[in-house]
Write a protein that holds these residues in place. Structure first.
Motif, PDB file in Angstrom:
ATOM      1  N   ASN A 169       0.871  -1.139  -0.147  1.00 43.23           N
ATOM      2  CA  ASN A 169       0.050  -0.086   0.038  1.00 43.23           C
ATOM      3  C   ASN A 169       0.934   1.183  -0.041  1.00 43.23           C
ATOM      4  OD1 ASN A 169      -1.457   2.195   1.211  1.00 43.23           O
ATOM      5  ND2 ASN A 169      -3.011   1.025   1.558  1.00 43.23           N
ATOM      6  N   LEU A 170       0.810   2.135  -0.915  1.00 36.98           N
ATOM      7  CA  LEU A 170       2.001   2.967  -1.229  1.00 36.98           C
ATOM      8  C   LEU A 170       1.903   4.262  -0.340  1.00 36.98           C
ATOM      9  CD1 LEU A 170       1.673   2.837  -5.158  1.00 36.98           C
ATOM     10  CD2 LEU A 170       3.661   2.128  -3.681  1.00 36.98           C
ATOM     11  N   ALA A 171       0.397   4.538   0.360  1.00 33.01           N
ATOM     12  CA  ALA A 171       0.376   5.502   1.282  1.00 33.01           C
ATOM     13  C   ALA A 171       0.927   5.050   2.534  1.00 33.01           C
ATOM     14  CB  ALA A 171      -1.019   5.733   1.676  1.00 33.01           C
TER      15      ALA A 171
ATOM     16  N   GLU B 100       4.818   5.113   2.228  1.00 30.72           N
ATOM     17  CA  GLU B 100       5.219   6.490   2.665  1.00 30.72           C
ATOM     18  C   GLU B 100       5.404   6.730   4.174  1.00 30.72           C
ATOM     19  OE1 GLU B 100       2.651   9.086   0.352  1.00 30.72           O
ATOM     20  OE2 GLU B 100       3.493   8.165  -1.603  1.00 30.72           O
TER      21      GLU B 100
ATOM     22  N   LEU C 223       8.811   7.371 -19.289  1.00 32.34           N
ATOM     23  CA  LEU C 223       7.337   7.697 -18.833  1.00 32.34           C
ATOM     24  C   LEU C 223       6.546   8.344 -19.973  1.00 32.34           C
ATOM     25  CD1 LEU C 223       7.437   8.983 -15.146  1.00 32.34           C
ATOM     26  CD2 LEU C 223       6.108   7.015 -16.056  1.00 32.34           C
TER      27      LEU C 223
ATOM     28  N   ARG D 236      -1.361   5.127 -19.708  1.00 32.17           N
ATOM     29  CA  ARG D 236      -1.008   6.586 -18.974  1.00 32.17           C
ATOM     30  C   ARG D 236      -2.072   6.697 -18.008  1.00 32.17           C
ATOM     31  NH1 ARG D 236       3.813   9.983 -18.283  1.00 32.17           N
ATOM     32  NH2 ARG D 236       3.077  11.273 -17.029  1.00 32.17           N
TER      33      ARG D 236
ATOM     34  N   ILE E 245      -1.721   4.056 -15.071  1.00 34.21           N
ATOM     35  CA  ILE E 245      -0.482   4.088 -14.266  1.00 34.21           C
ATOM     36  C   ILE E 245      -0.663   5.274 -13.580  1.00 34.21           C
ATOM     37  CG2 ILE E 245       1.898   4.757 -14.519  1.00 34.21           C
ATOM     38  CD1 ILE E 245       1.810   2.016 -15.104  1.00 34.21           C
ATOM     39  N   GLU E 246      -1.316   6.333 -13.869  1.00 36.91           N
ATOM     40  CA  GLU E 246      -1.363   7.469 -13.137  1.00 36.91           C
ATOM     41  C   GLU E 246      -2.496   7.315 -11.837  1.00 36.91           C
ATOM     42  OE1 GLU E 246      -2.009  10.965 -15.202  1.00 36.91           O
ATOM     43  OE2 GLU E 246      -0.008  11.234 -15.789  1.00 36.91           O
TER      44      GLU E 246
ATOM     45  N   ARG F 219      -3.087   4.412 -10.677  1.00 41.07           N
ATOM     46  CA  ARG F 219      -2.491   3.463  -9.664  1.00 41.07           C
ATOM     47  C   ARG F 219      -1.253   4.154  -8.986  1.00 41.07           C
ATOM     48  NH1 ARG F 219      -1.248   0.676  -6.289  1.00 41.07           N
ATOM     49  NH2 ARG F 219      -0.206  -1.141  -6.018  1.00 41.07           N
ATOM     50  N   TYR F 220      -0.579   5.006  -9.381  1.00 42.23           N
ATOM     51  CA  TYR F 220       0.833   5.275  -8.700  1.00 42.23           C
ATOM     52  C   TYR F 220       0.622   6.991  -8.349  1.00 42.23           C
ATOM     53  CZ  TYR F 220       2.750   1.077  -9.695  1.00 42.23           C
ATOM     54  OH  TYR F 220       2.860  -0.359  -9.912  1.00 42.23           O
ATOM     55  N   LEU F 221      -0.036   7.460  -9.052  1.00 40.40           N
ATOM     56  CA  LEU F 221      -0.441   9.147  -8.541  1.00 40.40           C
ATOM     57  C   LEU F 221      -1.303   9.116  -7.399  1.00 40.40           C
ATOM     58  CD1 LEU F 221       0.810  11.902  -8.653  1.00 40.40           C
ATOM     59  CD2 LEU F 221      -0.887  12.282 -10.773  1.00 40.40           C
TER      60      LEU F 221
ATOM     61  N   GLY G 222      -2.671   6.388  -6.104  1.00 40.46           N
ATOM     62  CA  GLY G 222      -2.309   5.142  -5.102  1.00 40.46           C
ATOM     63  C   GLY G 222      -3.623   4.325  -5.120  1.00 40.46           C
TER      64      GLY G 222
ATOM     65  N   LYS H 180      -6.053   1.016  -6.021  1.00 42.64           N
ATOM     66  CA  LYS H 180      -5.777  -0.264  -6.122  1.00 42.64           C
ATOM     67  C   LYS H 180      -6.597  -0.683  -7.576  1.00 42.64           C
ATOM     68  CE  LYS H 180      -4.701  -2.147  -1.855  1.00 42.64           C
ATOM     69  NZ  LYS H 180      -5.184  -3.217  -0.926  1.00 42.64           N
TER      70      LYS H 180
END
Lengths: 435, 175
Positions: free
Chosen positions: B30-32, B35, B115, B123, B126-127, B129-131, B133, B135
């Motif tokens: 879990n990316l948050a 962090e 990128l 794009r 991916i954004e 998912r990763y920008l 966060g 699932k």
């Protein structure tokens, strides 16, 4: 395996597939490197898309953007890091509101002399430093963790599950749901593994004692990682860790406040949590108080003998009021158990005392059969003997008596006890859980 | 920490942070939350920096701290997916990150340029998912796609990025 790793990173695998990935990584150094190459993309994408990936030439940053990846503990290193931040622009941060949210209440203080601005009782505290010259305070974290600190102390709330004790003494109770709560000190990290423990941080080193459960002690600098179990203490001096039998002395003076007791007459004695031999807590001149379970829900309905302020026991007191199963309560046992007969006590002993709790009293249990029915609340590991417990109304000047105060915080007690029996009262309190 | 140490720390951390975060995100998916673990790692690293032995690689030292912080996180967030991430896995992975951290830096630099090859849905996915966060399931709901569809798009995007990264690194080495 590449696809399994990607699905692992996105949490799309079955548990068996995740296990397969983990086992594959552990199987060889080359596998671990390949996993690192694939998995690093996961973290790098997050950083790049958030604007945290800076153009770096020889590791000298030459470009800056706002980045919310990291908030440094500026209050700890203050101007020095501010200076570094001006040299290395990467320290630009956006403070996350979530991380600055309050995480703990100041629920009890006793004679606290603050350094700087005083913090008022009931304040809801964000991550911050607390410094005081003397006195005691108790913090209740949102996670249920309770930390009692004795001054002089410098203590820092870092987050809801981490704190730093730079100097001073603390005792912490960590409920199972908050396992992993960490107390960092200048040279040792103490990680809770579901427990109650004490930490003393001084210029000479750090001492840790485990009252219940176990903790893990970590020091990266000294390459230490060791579990410390119940009934053991550890002393860290000059990078060396020594483990020994429990030393309770540094923590005794905190235990009243740590247990939610506001005040008591001098003839009360606290049965420390590692004193589990109830029969040892007996003498002619003291009333003992045992902190039983911490705030937790009742497994079943609980019968009470008194729920309203007044004088007890009366002949009509029977278990008539009930606290429903699931209600969150905290419990204490008050006990007067005179020593063996001797020429002084002549078979009887009288004592009076007073005790006040930080939280309101819900009710009292003092009839022998109802005490027995509620013994599952006890912290004792040996069963109580059933006979001779509780209070019985006998009338006259020599009967037992409890005065339950109007503000629901104080009990005034008079016990008149044969030396072969023991007076007991279980006190049920409504702990402060939410505001 | 004196002013000189603060500057030293800042520079060392600047270099190490991307790989430290990637290491953490390999276990804390879990990316948050990853962090948050990075945050606590930085907090501990700042405090312990006066004890850091400069003869040791900084990346090894700070990943050692991150390893403890990950274990703390996993203990306090125990669930089926966390329970089998053990110390051996974290230690093995820590060694790998220490050994190839320069290669990973090169891959990250290449990623920055790569990128731009992602267009359209790839794009967007991916954004999300990763920008943001999100699932896979949430990305699917947000874009009106099926979860399976999102997984396929993500896999293709990863493949494109990996090929681009490897081509760029190969080109730089040749040059």
């Amino acid at each position: 395996m590449n696809e399994l790793i990607i699905r692992y990173l996105n949490e799309e695998n079955s548990l068996a597939e995740d296990q397969q990935v983990i086992d594959w990584v552990k199987a060889s150094e080359e596998n671990a490197k390949e996993f690192a190459r694939i998995s690093s993309l996961h973290g790098q994408l997050r950083m790049e898309l958030q604007g945290c990936g800076k153009e770096v030439v020889g590791c000298e940053p030459v470009e800056t953007k706002d980045c919310r990846m990291i908030r440094f503990p500026l209050q700890r290193i203050g101007k020095l890091v501010a200076l570094a931040a001006s040299v290395v622009i990467l320290f630009a941060v956006v403070l996350s509101k979530r991380r600055d949210a309050p995480v703990a209440h100041l629920v009890q203080t006793k004679g606290v002399e603050w350094v700087g601005d005083a913090i008022t009782l009931d304040s809801y505290l964000e991550p911050q430093s607390l410094q005081f010259k003397s006195g005691l305070m108790r913090l209740l974290f949102d996670s249920g963790v309770e930390v009692t600190i004795k001054g002089p102390a410098r203590y820092e709330i870092v987050s809801g599950n981490r704190a730093i004790l730079n100097s001073g003494v603390l005792v912490a109770y960590v409920p199972p749901s908050a396992e992993g709560f960490t107390v960092d000190t200048p040279n040792l990290e103490v990680v809770d593994l579901g427990t109650s423990f004490g930490v003393l941080a001084s210029p000479g080193g750090v001492d840790v004692s485990v009252f219940k459960g176990e903790v893990e002690l970590n020091s990266v600098a000294s390459n230490i990682r060791e579990k410390l179990t119940e009934g053991r203490s550890a002393s860290m001096r000059n990078g060396n860790l020594e483990v020994m039998d429990i030393d309770v002395n540094p923590f005794e003076s905190l235990w009243y406040v740590a247990s939610g007791i506001a005040n008591s007459s001098d003839n009360f004695k606290f049965a420390l949590p590692w004193t589990r031999a109830m029969r040892a807590c007996r003498d002619d001149d003291h009333i003992y108080i045992f902190a039983e379970r911490h705030a937790s829900p009742l497994e079943s309905d609980l019968k009470l003998n008194a729920t309203q302020p007044g004088i007890y026991p009366e002949s009509t007191d029977v278990a008539k009021d009930i606290v429903k199963a699931g209600t969150i309560v905290r419990s204490y046992l008050i006990q007067f158990n005179p020593g063996p007969p001797n020429p002084d006590n002549r078979g009887f002993r009288d004592i009076v005392g007073e005790i006040s709790f930080a939280d309101p009293i819900v009710g009292l249990i003092f009839r022998a059969e109802d005490l027995g029915a509620s013994d599952y609340l006890t912290s004792s590991r040996t069963p109580f003997r059933p006979e001779g417990r509780g209070l019985e109304p006998s009338g006259g000047n020599y009967s037992d008596m409890i005065e339950f105060s109007q503000d629901r915080r104080t009990l005034s007690l008079r016990f008149h006890e044969r030396v072969t029996s023991w007076d007991q009262v279980r006190v049920i309190v409504a702990p402060r859980r939410s505001f | 920490m004196d002013s000189e140490q603060a500057v030293d720390f800042a520079q060392l951390w600047t270099c190490a942070q991307p790989n430290v975060f990637s290491y953490i995100a390999s276990a804390v998916r879990n990316l948050a939350d990853a962090e948050d673990v990075l945050q606590s790692t930085a907090t501990v690293a700042v405090r312990k920096f006066p004890d850091y032995d400069p003869s040791r690689p900084f990346i090894a030292w700070v990943i050692g701290i991150a390893r403890f912080e990950i274990l703390n996180y996993l203990r306090s967030h125990s669930n089926d997916r966390h329970d089998f991430i053990d110390e051996e896995f974290l230690a093995t992975l820590a060694s790998a990150y220490e050994v190839i951290h320069e290669e990973l830096d090169a891959r990250r630099h290449a990623l920055r340029s790569c990128l731009s090859i992602l267009k359209g849905r790839a794009r967007q996915v991916i954004e999300h998912r990763y920008l943001n966060g999100m699932k896979t399931g949430a990305v699917a709901s947000g874009l009106g796609l099926s979860p399976g569809n999102v997984s396929v798009i993500l896999n293709r995007a990863y493949k494109q990025l990996r090929e681009c990264i490897e081509n760029r690194i190969a080109t730089e080495v040749t040059l």
